[in-house]
Design a protein around this motif. Sequence first.
Motif, PDB file in Angstrom:
ATOM      1  N   PHE A  15       0.829  -1.200   0.000  1.00 48.43           N
ATOM      2  CA  PHE A  15       0.000   0.000   0.000  1.00 48.43           C
ATOM      3  C   PHE A  15       0.861   1.246   0.000  1.00 48.43           C
ATOM      4  O   PHE A  15       0.360   2.362   0.057  1.00 48.43           O
ATOM      5  CB  PHE A  15      -0.926   0.002   1.229  1.00 48.43           C
ATOM      6  CG  PHE A  15      -1.994  -1.040   1.158  1.00 48.43           C
ATOM      7  CD1 PHE A  15      -1.914  -2.202   1.912  1.00 48.43           C
ATOM      8  CD2 PHE A  15      -3.077  -0.880   0.312  1.00 48.43           C
ATOM      9  CE1 PHE A  15      -2.894  -3.174   1.834  1.00 48.43           C
ATOM     10  CE2 PHE A  15      -4.070  -1.850   0.231  1.00 48.43           C
ATOM     11  CZ  PHE A  15      -3.983  -3.003   0.992  1.00 48.43           C
ATOM     12  N   SER A  16       2.155   1.045  -0.028  1.00 51.49           N
ATOM     13  CA  SER A  16       3.072   2.169  -0.137  1.00 51.49           C
ATOM     14  C   SER A  16       4.314   1.618  -0.807  1.00 51.49           C
ATOM     15  O   SER A  16       4.425   0.431  -1.063  1.00 51.49           O
ATOM     16  CB  SER A  16       3.385   2.741   1.239  1.00 51.49           C
ATOM     17  OG  SER A  16       4.090   1.801   2.008  1.00 51.49           O
ATOM     18  N   ALA A  22       7.078   1.237  -3.963  1.00 55.49           N
ATOM     19  CA  ALA A  22       7.051   1.209  -5.433  1.00 55.49           C
ATOM     20  C   ALA A  22       5.730   0.688  -5.999  1.00 55.49           C
ATOM     21  O   ALA A  22       5.267   1.144  -7.035  1.00 55.49           O
ATOM     22  CB  ALA A  22       8.199   0.364  -5.953  1.00 55.49           C
ATOM     23  N   GLY A  81       2.743   0.653  -4.384  1.00 50.99           N
ATOM     24  CA  GLY A  81       1.647   1.042  -3.507  1.00 50.99           C
ATOM     25  C   GLY A  81       0.314   1.183  -4.206  1.00 50.99           C
ATOM     26  O   GLY A  81      -0.737   0.896  -3.644  1.00 50.99           O
ATOM     27  N   LEU A  82       0.353   1.597  -5.431  1.00 52.55           N
ATOM     28  CA  LEU A  82      -0.859   1.798  -6.205  1.00 52.55           C
ATOM     29  C   LEU A  82      -1.611   0.490  -6.397  1.00 52.55           C
ATOM     30  O   LEU A  82      -2.840   0.434  -6.400  1.00 52.55           O
ATOM     31  CB  LEU A  82      -0.394   2.323  -7.560  1.00 52.55           C
ATOM     32  CG  LEU A  82      -1.416   2.532  -8.623  1.00 52.55           C
ATOM     33  CD1 LEU A  82      -2.409   3.520  -8.121  1.00 52.55           C
ATOM     34  CD2 LEU A  82      -0.700   3.051  -9.845  1.00 52.55           C
ATOM     35  N   GLU A 139      -2.683  -5.438   5.503  1.00 55.65           N
ATOM     36  CA  GLU A 139      -1.415  -4.934   6.025  1.00 55.65           C
ATOM     37  C   GLU A 139      -0.529  -4.475   4.871  1.00 55.65           C
ATOM     38  O   GLU A 139      -0.549  -5.073   3.798  1.00 55.65           O
ATOM     39  CB  GLU A 139      -0.682  -6.030   6.821  1.00 55.65           C
ATOM     40  CG  GLU A 139      -1.345  -6.367   8.137  1.00 55.65           C
ATOM     41  CD  GLU A 139      -1.064  -5.316   9.206  1.00 55.65           C
ATOM     42  OE1 GLU A 139      -0.486  -4.256   8.883  1.00 55.65           O
ATOM     43  OE2 GLU A 139      -1.442  -5.548  10.361  1.00 55.65           O
ATOM     44  N   GLU A 160       4.924  -2.358   2.390  1.00 57.45           N
ATOM     45  CA  GLU A 160       5.824  -1.290   1.920  1.00 57.45           C
ATOM     46  C   GLU A 160       6.661  -1.743   0.732  1.00 57.45           C
ATOM     47  O   GLU A 160       7.749  -1.224   0.505  1.00 57.45           O
ATOM     48  CB  GLU A 160       6.777  -0.850   3.041  1.00 57.45           C
ATOM     49  CG  GLU A 160       6.083  -0.406   4.306  1.00 57.45           C
ATOM     50  CD  GLU A 160       7.037  -0.482   5.486  1.00 57.45           C
ATOM     51  OE1 GLU A 160       8.164   0.013   5.365  1.00 57.45           O
ATOM     52  OE2 GLU A 160       6.644  -1.042   6.525  1.00 57.45           O
ATOM     53  N   LYS A 197       8.321  -4.309   0.550  1.00 60.52           N
ATOM     54  CA  LYS A 197       9.561  -4.905   1.033  1.00 60.52           C
ATOM     55  C   LYS A 197       9.259  -6.245   1.691  1.00 60.52           C
ATOM     56  O   LYS A 197       8.243  -6.384   2.360  1.00 60.52           O
ATOM     57  CB  LYS A 197      10.186  -3.997   2.099  1.00 60.52           C
ATOM     58  CG  LYS A 197      10.684  -2.680   1.570  1.00 60.52           C
ATOM     59  CD  LYS A 197      11.437  -1.937   2.658  1.00 60.52           C
ATOM     60  CE  LYS A 197      11.047  -0.495   2.735  1.00 60.52           C
ATOM     61  NZ  LYS A 197      11.383   0.102   4.022  1.00 60.52           N
ATOM     62  N   ASN A 218       8.012   1.051 -13.148  1.00 54.63           N
ATOM     63  CA  ASN A 218       8.699   2.317 -13.414  1.00 54.63           C
ATOM     64  C   ASN A 218       9.648   2.252 -14.595  1.00 54.63           C
ATOM     65  O   ASN A 218       9.720   3.166 -15.410  1.00 54.63           O
ATOM     66  CB  ASN A 218       9.555   2.719 -12.198  1.00 54.63           C
ATOM     67  CG  ASN A 218       8.710   3.302 -11.108  1.00 54.63           C
ATOM     68  OD1 ASN A 218       7.501   3.292 -11.209  1.00 54.63           O
ATOM     69  ND2 ASN A 218       9.347   3.807 -10.084  1.00 54.63           N
ATOM     70  N   ILE A 268       7.775   2.338 -17.825  1.00 48.89           N
ATOM     71  CA  ILE A 268       7.188   3.655 -18.075  1.00 48.89           C
ATOM     72  C   ILE A 268       8.261   4.636 -18.526  1.00 48.89           C
ATOM     73  O   ILE A 268       8.093   5.375 -19.505  1.00 48.89           O
ATOM     74  CB  ILE A 268       6.500   4.191 -16.802  1.00 48.89           C
ATOM     75  CG1 ILE A 268       5.334   3.294 -16.421  1.00 48.89           C
ATOM     76  CG2 ILE A 268       6.033   5.615 -17.001  1.00 48.89           C
ATOM     77  CD1 ILE A 268       4.726   3.614 -15.079  1.00 48.89           C
ATOM     78  N   ALA A 298      -1.760   5.131 -18.170  1.00 43.50           N
ATOM     79  CA  ALA A 298      -2.114   6.411 -17.561  1.00 43.50           C
ATOM     80  C   ALA A 298      -0.885   7.072 -16.974  1.00 43.50           C
ATOM     81  O   ALA A 298      -0.731   8.285 -17.024  1.00 43.50           O
ATOM     82  CB  ALA A 298      -3.173   6.204 -16.480  1.00 43.50           C
ATOM     83  N   ALA A 299      -0.006   6.273 -16.409  1.00 47.70           N
ATOM     84  CA  ALA A 299       1.193   6.827 -15.796  1.00 47.70           C
ATOM     85  C   ALA A 299       2.200   7.287 -16.836  1.00 47.70           C
ATOM     86  O   ALA A 299       3.052   8.115 -16.549  1.00 47.70           O
ATOM     87  CB  ALA A 299       1.845   5.783 -14.888  1.00 47.70           C
ATOM     88  N   THR A 300       2.128   6.725 -18.041  1.00 55.98           N
ATOM     89  CA  THR A 300       3.108   7.074 -19.072  1.00 55.98           C
ATOM     90  C   THR A 300       2.674   8.302 -19.851  1.00 55.98           C
ATOM     91  O   THR A 300       3.486   9.114 -20.252  1.00 55.98           O
ATOM     92  CB  THR A 300       3.287   5.904 -20.057  1.00 55.98           C
ATOM     93  OG1 THR A 300       3.502   4.711 -19.318  1.00 55.98           O
ATOM     94  CG2 THR A 300       4.434   6.146 -21.002  1.00 55.98           C
TER      95      THR A 300
END
Lengths: 318, 285, 393
Positions: free
Chosen positions: C40-41, C43, C45-46, C76, C79, C81, C231, C234, C263-265
């Motif tokens: 939820f957070s 890299a 998280g989305l 939960e 992160e 990780k 990432n 993108i 959408a991110a690109t």
Amino acid sequence: MTRRAMGQTVMVLIIAAMIIVPFFLPSEQWLNLVSLILIWALFAIGFDLVFGVTGMLSFGHAALFGTGGYTLTVLMLSYQIGFLPGLIAAALTGALLAFGLGLFALRVSGLFFALLTLALAQMMYILASNKLRALTGGLDGIPGVPRPDLFGIDFYENRNYYGFIVVVFLIGLAIMALLRASPFGRALRAIQANDTRAAQLGYNVHALRQSAFVVSGAYAGVAGALLASLMFYISPQMLHWSTSGDVLIMTVLGGKGTLLGPILGVAVFELLKEELSRATQYWYGILGLIFIFATIFLRNGIAGLFHGQDDRDDGGSS
Amino acid sequence: MSTIIIGLSLSFLLFLLSAGLTLIFGMLGVINFAHGALYMLGAYTSFQIVQMTGSFWLGLLFAPVIIAGLGALIEILALKQVYSRDHIFQLLLTFGLILVIDDATKLIWGLDYKQVPTPDFLSGPVSLFGSQISSYRLFVIGFGAAVSFGLFVLLDRSKWGMIIRAASSDPDMARTLGIDVNRVRTGVFALGSYLAALGGVIAAPLVPIELGMGFSVIIDCFIVVIIGGLGNIRGAIFASLLLGMTRAAGYTYATEWVELLTFALLIGTLMFRPAGLFSYKGRTA
Amino acid sequence: MKRRNFLQTAGAAALVTTLPAPMLRARTAEEFHIAAILAFSGAYGLIGNDMRKGAELAVAKRGGMVLGKPIRFTWEDDETKPQPAVQKASRLLAEGAQMMFGAVSSASTLALQSLSTQRKVPHLVTISADDAITKRDGAPYSFRTSNTLGMEVNMSMEFVKSRGLKKIYAVTADYQATRSGFEQFAELAKAAGVEIVGNDYAPLGNRDFSVIIDKMARSDADGIAVMATGNDGITFVKQAAQIDLGKEKVIFGPVLQDDVFAAATGPAALGVNSGVRYHYSVDNPANKAFVEAYREAHGAFPSSFAGEAYDGLSWWLDVVEETDSWDVDAWVEAFANSVYEDSVEGRKEMRACDHQASQVGLWGEVVRGEAPMPELTMKITEIFPAERLFDSC
């Protein structure tokens, strides 16, 4: 009793309570949390020797932490070496690596030292994620890290492993207490207060700094090994500089330069993390705010609340 | 040849990213760990401005100014409280700031990735030396060169620069001369934040705008600053060029080793000049 | 009745003879507690949020109940990780969770898988694509219902053949999963007579592909294979567009784009081809119902993350319900041999040998969407049948 002695006793009692309680609770929740706290506390105590007592801000301790974990994992999984020898090997590799990093980093001091340790540790992270992936499992890490197999006790039973962690922690704590009270510890504090004068007094400043670094490396290595076994898993994340950042936050929050402070700092950090992350998704930001307040107002961290604010920037005393 | 041009664009981008960090350290003695977070805020703010006005250039103009204001606020509210203490406290404070800024950004803009398209004027390639080179990258080179020149003139040749340097090398003496050292410090931190955010705005059309972006540049910035010598604009320019060109060469011939090459460069520099290539004497701590 | 008694007795026997940890879950519980550990957070998280929406719909569809007891999620954040993933999962298992759902990044998922093997707890994976997650005779309690990288790479090569591309220049994220992906692609290329004119490994998290893109532009390749995702993907697509690389050469990748990444690109993504894990446009009754429910609940089309989470969890809960018991081993046994005819992707079949669901593969291209669809969306250009993509067990 002086304020300081009283404060210390209270801290000891709190810590003792924290350690004893999980033995008596039937559920495993607290067990898990305190296992984690004690392991990180071991790491933080070693880190504080360098940061709080000797006055060197290192951002590279994650490399030592992670290397200890990997040493244990690789030795146990690939070479069938037992847990105790593996643990000792973890301490040794942590110490050796600290020595190696020190050779580079100790040529400069202060903030430059901090940046340099950051860069060196990050390089190790990249090596572990990437080039050395045959050894380290790369970014995906290595699952299945075993528990100890000693005296016929089943350490896969978390309660038993917890007992093991407590024993190692107490030994580490005792050794650190002795070190801090010894002439070695006093010399380190002298270096933090004024290294030029310490040199003039005849102390070999460089060798002393190097030694502090090496000892903290051993602590980090052992802690890393214990954590890998607790999680049944190890990955390069343990080597990432944000892990160094975490132990720094915990130590400062708890009270740098004190023996028991970092332990409380770890406990508060982990508790906050558990409780806050259930309540809100912005827990890291709130933790950051708490950290900022602690930095501004609690100059000696939580330990400072117990035994009075200390205006001396000389590494305090245990 | 095209590799050299691309290398230059890598270098100037690195410089734009690192200038703020080196300035704040050089003049204030503070290692601003929140530098990456301010860079990220610059990118997000530029996104917001583009959303509202459709213009990348307005973003370029205003986003850094807004973040400079934020920087000034941070300096006044938080950093001032810890100047009297050991440098380490300032560093720790900026470290805590990263966490706060990251979550504040998440709160305002959410988790999904944002994007800023390449400005229309610069979105096509240009034919140079037998290669297609992105006009945006040529812009980055020109802009970066202009900024480095501007900073140099500001700090080394102008009255403001003199005041800043005086206030940082001997604050007490500067006070007796009537310089408001506190205001100067705020100003420098604001300028450093401005530069960090500027880096973010410039980088925005090149990378996804997301919450982890600050973390991914900060190490590069530290490396440039270490190699160049803390607090040294000239050093930062040179180190950026060195690192940018090395990387360009690395990507051309041995892409798997680019990351390690960067660190090899770092270690190599430090073996011969432990305080960086252009350090001033006595500036190690 | 007899079967239920038998299973309950077996459960009781397990209670007496086995270790404490599995004991907690073999008996009937008051609720079905799912430990959901997602990003939820960090890299990814989305992705966690989308998965949550999909999962919650899966539960809502059955009235929030399974085996006659209410379903409870504990969400939960790992992160992105592995350590927090294991930490939080351990705590939830100690509190008596019946199963684990997660994670997003392959590293965290593998860590959870290790825990699931240790503690003998069922583990459902609906997104992480790393082939290592479903190896032959691998983790006995862990299952994946979503795509593997291997099948996506297969589809990429089919795409290359269908477009008649002859020379490929690849860029590969320097990470073991993508490296193996490239190696697999290279082998397929050799078999198909397609030439790999170049391959560059870029560090994971690379922010600047300009030199590599320049090399690609100057080569005589007609296709660009991007073995990267998230990432890295993108960033590559954005920067490639700045020199119009996509105009001369076809840009594609096994896990390069989907609605979210497009959408991110931004507009640079138009024309890029990629494997798609799930898409709202696939035409079958189960999917239509899901998309309608999702749009009503959230006002948007479900992403691939939501779709896969919904599908995997629905399937699992259906199987659990059918076993009519609280015996974990019964669930695992049943699921390993199950077939899901109501999948939003048509039909999925769980393979007993590696606990991977065999399923169709979707391949698509980024196009402009017309309202109410997102501005940039995938148009599914081909649906590959399962037999083409999976060999038999």
